[in-house]
Enzyme design. Structure first.
Site, PDB file in Angstrom:
ATOM      1  N   HIS A  37       1.079  -1.243  -0.163  1.00 60.56           N
ATOM      2  CA  HIS A  37       0.017  -0.202   0.046  1.00 60.56           C
ATOM      3  C   HIS A  37       1.075   1.269   0.031  1.00 60.56           C
ATOM      4  CE1 HIS A  37      -2.760  -2.963   2.376  1.00 60.56           C
ATOM      5  NE2 HIS A  37      -3.520  -2.536   1.440  1.00 60.56           N
ATOM      6  N   LYS A  39      -0.770  -6.368  -7.943  1.00 55.32           N
ATOM      7  CA  LYS A  39      -0.723  -7.769  -7.271  1.00 55.32           C
ATOM      8  C   LYS A  39      -2.070  -8.357  -7.525  1.00 55.32           C
ATOM      9  CE  LYS A  39      -1.504  -9.997  -2.922  1.00 55.32           C
ATOM     10  NZ  LYS A  39      -2.698  -9.766  -2.655  1.00 55.32           N
TER      11      LYS A  39
HETATM   12  P1  AMP Z   1      -6.330  -4.060  -0.392  1.00 59.77           P
HETATM   13  O1  AMP Z   1      -6.278  -3.254   0.757  1.00 59.77           O
HETATM   14  O2  AMP Z   1      -5.886  -5.501  -0.371  1.00 59.77           O
HETATM   15  O3  AMP Z   1      -7.666  -3.925  -1.027  1.00 59.77           O
HETATM   16  O4  AMP Z   1      -5.396  -3.505  -1.350  1.00 59.77           O
HETATM   17  C1  AMP Z   1      -5.490  -1.996  -1.768  1.00 59.77           C
HETATM   18  C2  AMP Z   1      -4.670  -1.808  -2.994  1.00 59.77           C
HETATM   19  O5  AMP Z   1      -3.260  -2.105  -2.741  1.00 59.77           O
HETATM   20  C3  AMP Z   1      -5.039  -2.660  -4.062  1.00 59.77           C
HETATM   21  O6  AMP Z   1      -5.037  -1.865  -5.425  1.00 59.77           O
HETATM   22  C4  AMP Z   1      -3.923  -3.730  -4.258  1.00 59.77           C
HETATM   23  O7  AMP Z   1      -3.782  -4.264  -5.410  1.00 59.77           O
HETATM   24  C5  AMP Z   1      -2.682  -2.923  -3.739  1.00 59.77           C
HETATM   25  N1  AMP Z   1      -1.822  -3.883  -2.957  1.00 59.77           N
HETATM   26  C6  AMP Z   1      -2.019  -4.910  -2.180  1.00 59.77           C
HETATM   27  N2  AMP Z   1      -0.757  -5.697  -1.968  1.00 59.77           N
HETATM   28  C7  AMP Z   1       0.104  -5.101  -2.712  1.00 59.77           C
HETATM   29  C8  AMP Z   1       1.371  -5.547  -3.019  1.00 59.77           C
HETATM   30  N3  AMP Z   1       2.220  -6.333  -2.221  1.00 59.77           N
HETATM   31  N4  AMP Z   1       2.002  -4.648  -4.065  1.00 59.77           N
HETATM   32  C9  AMP Z   1       1.397  -3.628  -4.398  1.00 59.77           C
HETATM   33  N5  AMP Z   1       0.221  -3.366  -4.491  1.00 59.77           N
HETATM   34  C10 AMP Z   1      -0.362  -3.928  -3.518  1.00 59.77           C
END
Ligand code: AMP
Length: 258
Positions: A36, A148
């Site tokens: 994030h 991801k």
């Molecule tokens: P989430 O909180 O899991 O819904 O993720 C929020 C955003 O962060 C989404 O756009 C995910 O794709 C991105 N994200 C989560 N993990 C990663 C990671 N390891 N590398 C890059 N972006 C990420």
């Protein structure tokens, strides 16, 4: 200073008062980690202001236990937002986001039914709907999504194009730990041995000559396979493991260019 706004009406007012400035938007479900943070850093570098949303969206969880177990770490999230000088955090409640109680939704009829959408019925309807709502509330110049979740990123790009949204969708490379495991809020649930095993997912999908061989190797080390699939020039994988602190299976996803 980082301010916290909880209602869509109040956020729209904040945006109106800052309408002359470019705004980068990073939607998340909280439990912030380095993945994030890389989205936030890129958003900071490309915009005058940055908004972060923290909202665990229930309509994208077809598995209620997964929703109940989803980590919530508000204090540490706030610290991370402050560290990056995020201008505003949008942290609404269900009734703020779904005054219609999810009577209306955004549905994609092809790609969303494959890969993660095949086993998680309705998952991407929930994702696309909440992202559409958030984009309408936040009104950003650019919105940032991680590779991801490459299927999600592709579907959001498609939605922005299909609905003529005035917002640039920016994809951000996956941030990984030293053994290749992609940072994920769900990694918190893994036991030490589960965590070690999870490091092999990325190594296997990168090295295996075919999706079938990657499937066999992941199975051999104890994962249950949801899918391993080569599409769009990438190899996508979703597996589950029960090597968790609470005994509930954790689902891990990844993808690499092939
Ligand atoms: P989430 O909180 O899991 O819904 O993720 C929020 C955003 O962060 C989404 O756009 C995910 O794709 C991105 N994200 C989560 N993990 C990663 C990671 N390891 N590398 C890059 N972006 C990420």
């Amino acid at each position: 200073m980082t301010i916290v706004i909880r209602s869509p009406r109040e956020f729209k007012l904040w945006r109106k008062n800052n309408q002359a400035k470019s705004l980068g938007f990073v939607p998340t479900m909280g439990a912030l980690h380095l993945g994030h943070e890389s989205l936030i850093t890129l958003a900071k570098s490309q915009n005058e202001l940055v908004a972060l949303s923290i909202y665990v969206n229930p309509t994208q969880f077809e598995n209620k236990q997964d929703l109940q177990n989803y980590p919530q770490t508000w204090d540490s999230d706030l610290e991370i937002a402050k560290k990056h000088s995020v201008d505003v955090i949008f942290a609404p409640e269900y009734t703020d986001i779904y005054p219609d109680n999810y009577n209306y939704s955004v549905v994609e009829n092809n790609f969303s039914k494959t890969l993660c959408g095949a086993s998680r019925t309705g998952h991407f309807d929930g994702v696309l709907t909440v992202v559409m709502k958030l984009l309408n509330i936040i009104s950003p110049s650019r919105a940032y999504f991680g590779e991801k979740d490459f299927q999600q990123l592709t579907l959001i790009r498609g939605m922005a194009e299909a609905f003529f949204l005035d917002c640039e969708i920016i994809g951000v490379p996956t941030v990984r730990e030293s053994d290749g495991l992609a940072y994920s809020s769900r990694n918190k649930h893994l036991t030490a041995s589960g965590r070690k095993l999870a490091g092999q997912i990325n190594q296997i999908i990168k090295a295996a000559p075919s999706a079938e061989q990657a499937t066999a190797q992941l199975k051999a080390i104890g994962f249950e396979i949801d899918y391993v699939s080569d599409v769009l020039g990438r190899r996508f994988v979703a597996v589950t493991t029960k090597e968790t602190n609470n005994g509930n299976a954790v689902r891990l996803i990844d993808n690499v260019e092939v």
